[in-house]
Design a protein around this motif. Structure first.
Motif, PDB file in Angstrom:
ATOM      1  N   LEU A  92       0.915  -1.283  -0.097  1.00 55.21           N
ATOM      2  CA  LEU A  92      -0.015   0.033  -0.055  1.00 55.21           C
ATOM      3  C   LEU A  92       0.975   1.278  -0.039  1.00 55.21           C
ATOM      4  N   ALA A  93       1.360   1.614   1.133  1.00 53.88           N
ATOM      5  CA  ALA A  93       2.428   2.766   1.290  1.00 53.88           C
ATOM      6  C   ALA A  93       3.188   2.714   2.560  1.00 53.88           C
ATOM      7  N   PRO A  94       4.613   3.074   2.455  1.00 49.35           N
ATOM      8  CA  PRO A  94       5.400   3.046   3.657  1.00 49.35           C
ATOM      9  C   PRO A  94       4.758   4.008   4.904  1.00 49.35           C
ATOM     10  N   ALA A  95       4.170   4.929   4.079  1.00 48.27           N
ATOM     11  CA  ALA A  95       4.008   5.966   5.030  1.00 48.27           C
ATOM     12  C   ALA A  95       2.562   5.875   5.974  1.00 48.27           C
ATOM     13  N   LEU A  96       2.177   4.541   5.636  1.00 48.49           N
ATOM     14  CA  LEU A  96       0.931   4.311   6.510  1.00 48.49           C
ATOM     15  C   LEU A  96       1.491   3.622   7.837  1.00 48.49           C
ATOM     16  N   ARG A  97       2.636   3.037   7.989  1.00 48.91           N
ATOM     17  CA  ARG A  97       3.265   2.508   9.366  1.00 48.91           C
ATOM     18  C   ARG A  97       2.550   1.534   9.924  1.00 48.91           C
ATOM     19  N   LEU A  98       2.146   0.732   8.993  1.00 46.54           N
ATOM     20  CA  LEU A  98       1.232  -0.496   9.308  1.00 46.54           C
ATOM     21  C   LEU A  98       1.904  -1.985   9.121  1.00 46.54           C
ATOM     22  N   GLY A  99       1.933  -2.637  10.343  1.00 48.11           N
ATOM     23  CA  GLY A  99       2.562  -3.893  10.302  1.00 48.11           C
ATOM     24  C   GLY A  99       2.121  -4.885  11.290  1.00 48.11           C
ATOM     25  N   TRP A 100       2.418  -6.074  11.589  1.00 50.44           N
ATOM     26  CA  TRP A 100       2.055  -7.086  12.474  1.00 50.44           C
ATOM     27  C   TRP A 100       3.283  -7.629  13.078  1.00 50.44           C
ATOM     28  N   LEU A 101       3.065  -8.203  14.279  1.00 46.10           N
ATOM     29  CA  LEU A 101       3.994  -9.273  14.863  1.00 46.10           C
ATOM     30  C   LEU A 101       3.162 -10.165  15.501  1.00 46.10           C
ATOM     31  N   LEU A 102       3.248 -11.502  15.157  1.00 45.98           N
ATOM     32  CA  LEU A 102       2.724 -12.571  15.846  1.00 45.98           C
ATOM     33  C   LEU A 102       3.856 -13.334  16.832  1.00 45.98           C
ATOM     34  N   VAL A 103       3.420 -13.180  17.889  1.00 45.13           N
ATOM     35  CA  VAL A 103       4.530 -13.892  18.857  1.00 45.13           C
ATOM     36  C   VAL A 103       4.056 -14.995  19.602  1.00 45.13           C
ATOM     37  N   PRO A 104       4.888 -15.984  20.172  1.00 44.17           N
ATOM     38  CA  PRO A 104       4.438 -17.048  20.953  1.00 44.17           C
ATOM     39  C   PRO A 104       4.006 -16.606  22.111  1.00 44.17           C
ATOM     40  N   PRO A 105       2.805 -17.356  22.735  1.00 43.11           N
ATOM     41  CA  PRO A 105       2.220 -16.688  23.980  1.00 43.11           C
ATOM     42  C   PRO A 105       3.001 -16.301  25.188  1.00 43.11           C
ATOM     43  N   ARG A 106       4.187 -16.991  25.196  1.00 41.62           N
ATOM     44  CA  ARG A 106       5.200 -16.686  26.400  1.00 41.62           C
ATOM     45  C   ARG A 106       5.788 -15.426  26.230  1.00 41.62           C
ATOM     46  N   LEU A 107       5.565 -14.801  25.154  1.00 38.04           N
ATOM     47  CA  LEU A 107       6.459 -13.597  24.781  1.00 38.04           C
ATOM     48  C   LEU A 107       5.185 -12.325  24.736  1.00 38.04           C
ATOM     49  N   ARG A 108       4.045 -12.889  24.692  1.00 42.48           N
ATOM     50  CA  ARG A 108       3.020 -11.750  24.288  1.00 42.48           C
ATOM     51  C   ARG A 108       2.899 -10.628  25.313  1.00 42.48           C
ATOM     52  N   ASP A 109       2.920 -10.765  26.593  1.00 43.54           N
ATOM     53  CA  ASP A 109       2.943  -9.873  27.779  1.00 43.54           C
ATOM     54  C   ASP A 109       4.183  -8.702  27.611  1.00 43.54           C
ATOM     55  N   ALA A 110       5.338  -9.337  27.290  1.00 47.14           N
ATOM     56  CA  ALA A 110       6.615  -8.452  27.117  1.00 47.14           C
ATOM     57  C   ALA A 110       6.542  -7.711  25.900  1.00 47.14           C
ATOM     58  N   VAL A 111       5.922  -8.295  24.756  1.00 47.29           N
ATOM     59  CA  VAL A 111       6.080  -7.422  23.612  1.00 47.29           C
ATOM     60  C   VAL A 111       4.785  -6.513  23.791  1.00 47.29           C
ATOM     61  N   THR A 112       4.075  -6.620  24.253  1.00 48.09           N
ATOM     62  CA  THR A 112       2.874  -5.900  24.395  1.00 48.09           C
ATOM     63  C   THR A 112       3.264  -4.691  25.235  1.00 48.09           C
ATOM     64  N   ALA A 113       3.982  -4.868  26.375  1.00 54.62           N
ATOM     65  CA  ALA A 113       4.471  -3.786  27.001  1.00 54.62           C
ATOM     66  C   ALA A 113       5.606  -2.938  26.348  1.00 54.62           C
ATOM     67  N   ALA A 114       6.326  -3.723  25.747  1.00 51.29           N
ATOM     68  CA  ALA A 114       7.489  -2.621  24.734  1.00 51.29           C
ATOM     69  C   ALA A 114       6.793  -2.061  23.696  1.00 51.29           C
ATOM     70  N   LYS A 115       5.694  -2.531  23.143  1.00 49.97           N
ATOM     71  CA  LYS A 115       5.091  -1.740  22.034  1.00 49.97           C
ATOM     72  C   LYS A 115       4.263  -0.260  22.795  1.00 49.97           C
ATOM     73  N   ALA A 116       3.898  -0.514  23.894  1.00 53.65           N
ATOM     74  CA  ALA A 116       3.311   0.657  24.590  1.00 53.65           C
ATOM     75  C   ALA A 116       4.097   1.780  24.832  1.00 53.65           C
ATOM     76  N   LEU A 117       5.604   1.619  24.909  1.00 53.96           N
ATOM     77  CA  LEU A 117       6.635   2.516  24.804  1.00 53.96           C
ATOM     78  C   LEU A 117       6.987   3.139  23.414  1.00 53.96           C
ATOM     79  N   THR A 118       6.363   2.573  22.627  1.00 47.11           N
ATOM     80  CA  THR A 118       6.733   3.074  21.078  1.00 47.11           C
ATOM     81  C   THR A 118       5.533   3.883  20.641  1.00 47.11           C
ATOM     82  N   TRP A 119       5.753   4.391  19.116  1.00 45.39           N
ATOM     83  CA  TRP A 119       4.739   5.158  18.537  1.00 45.39           C
ATOM     84  C   TRP A 119       3.583   4.697  18.375  1.00 45.39           C
ATOM     85  N   ALA A 120       2.449   5.244  18.548  1.00 49.49           N
ATOM     86  CA  ALA A 120       1.029   4.857  18.287  1.00 49.49           C
ATOM     87  C   ALA A 120       0.708   4.772  17.053  1.00 49.49           C
ATOM     88  N   ILE A 121       0.008   3.779  16.449  1.00 48.89           N
ATOM     89  CA  ILE A 121      -0.385   3.431  15.408  1.00 48.89           C
ATOM     90  C   ILE A 121      -1.807   4.181  15.049  1.00 48.89           C
TER      91      ILE A 121
END
Length: 217
Positions: A92-121
């Motif tokens: 579509l377009a790089p400027a949309l800044r849309l992507g995804w990351l599917l992680v194993p259940p054991r990493l979900r909470d840590a990745v969610t917490a890290a995502k909360a510290l980055t830019w909002a989509i």
């Protein structure tokens, strides 16, 4: 820590020897060589992951394929050991800044917490993408751009074949770039890149990639 890539993809023995606990790779279409991780290397890599390693699979260029069947994602074979990443930047377009990351259940909470510290989509962009997926419009758009990119790829292959004696093209079955090597070339890849840029063509020198001089285009 870089790990060697050859015509079969990532050197898993080299990965083991590095002592790394995680690896980021593009098994469907490696940049810049364009190679696909072959079956034996896939099994070896998944064995490494099953023993405690973590694979971050960037599904780079998987949708932009022309002369080959789809390459199965590693995550489908070992979901507990693979994080699967992708985006719509090239579709579509790089400027949309849309992507995804599917992680194993054991990493979900840590990745969610890290995502909360980055830019909002932006929520609106996410909702629009969801509508495009649900309606089938995204698949129709992909078929359209794939035909267009194939025509451009074919034009580039004809130009390289007709105008660059001694050049060999790699990774042409998929993706939005090609790697061109010149076996036994007596010029520097940086000089060729500068000459091409002067004519309005942007390339990237890749010294030491494959044999001879290499240049992604």
């Amino acid at each position: 820590m870089p790990v060697r890539v050859d015509e079969a993809g990532l050197d898993v023995a080299g990965l083991r020897a590095s002592g790394a606990g995680a690896v980021l790779l593009t098994p469907a279409h490696q940049f810049p060589t364009g190679v696909v991780l072959d079956g034996e290397r896939r099994r070896d890599l998944l064995g490494w992951a099953a023993a405690g390693g973590l694979v971050i699979e960037d599904d780079y260029d998987a949708e932009h394929r022309y002369d080959r069947a789809p390459v199965p994602a590693l995550r489908a074979l070992l979901p507990e050991g693979v994080c699967y990443a992708g985006s719509v930047s090239k579709l579509l377009a790089p400027a949309l800044r849309l992507g995804w990351l599917l992680v194993p259940p054991r990493l979900r909470d840590a990745v969610t917490a890290a995502k909360a510290l980055t830019w909002a989509i932006p929520v609106l962009a996410q909702l629009v993408l969801a509508r495009l997926i649900d309606s089938g419009e995204l698949d129709r758009h992909l078929r359209f751009v794939r035909r267009r990119h194939r025509r451009r790829r074919d034009a580039m292959l004809r130009a390289v074949d007709g105008l660059l004696p001694g050049a060999r093209v790699h990774g042409a079955a998929a993706g939005l770039h090609l790697m061109v090597t010149f076996d036994g070339a007596d010029f520097e890849d940086t000089a060729l890149a500068s000459a091409a840029l002067a004519l309005g063509v942007k390339t990237t020198p890749c010294p030491g990639t494959a044999s001879g001089r290499a240049l992604p285009a």
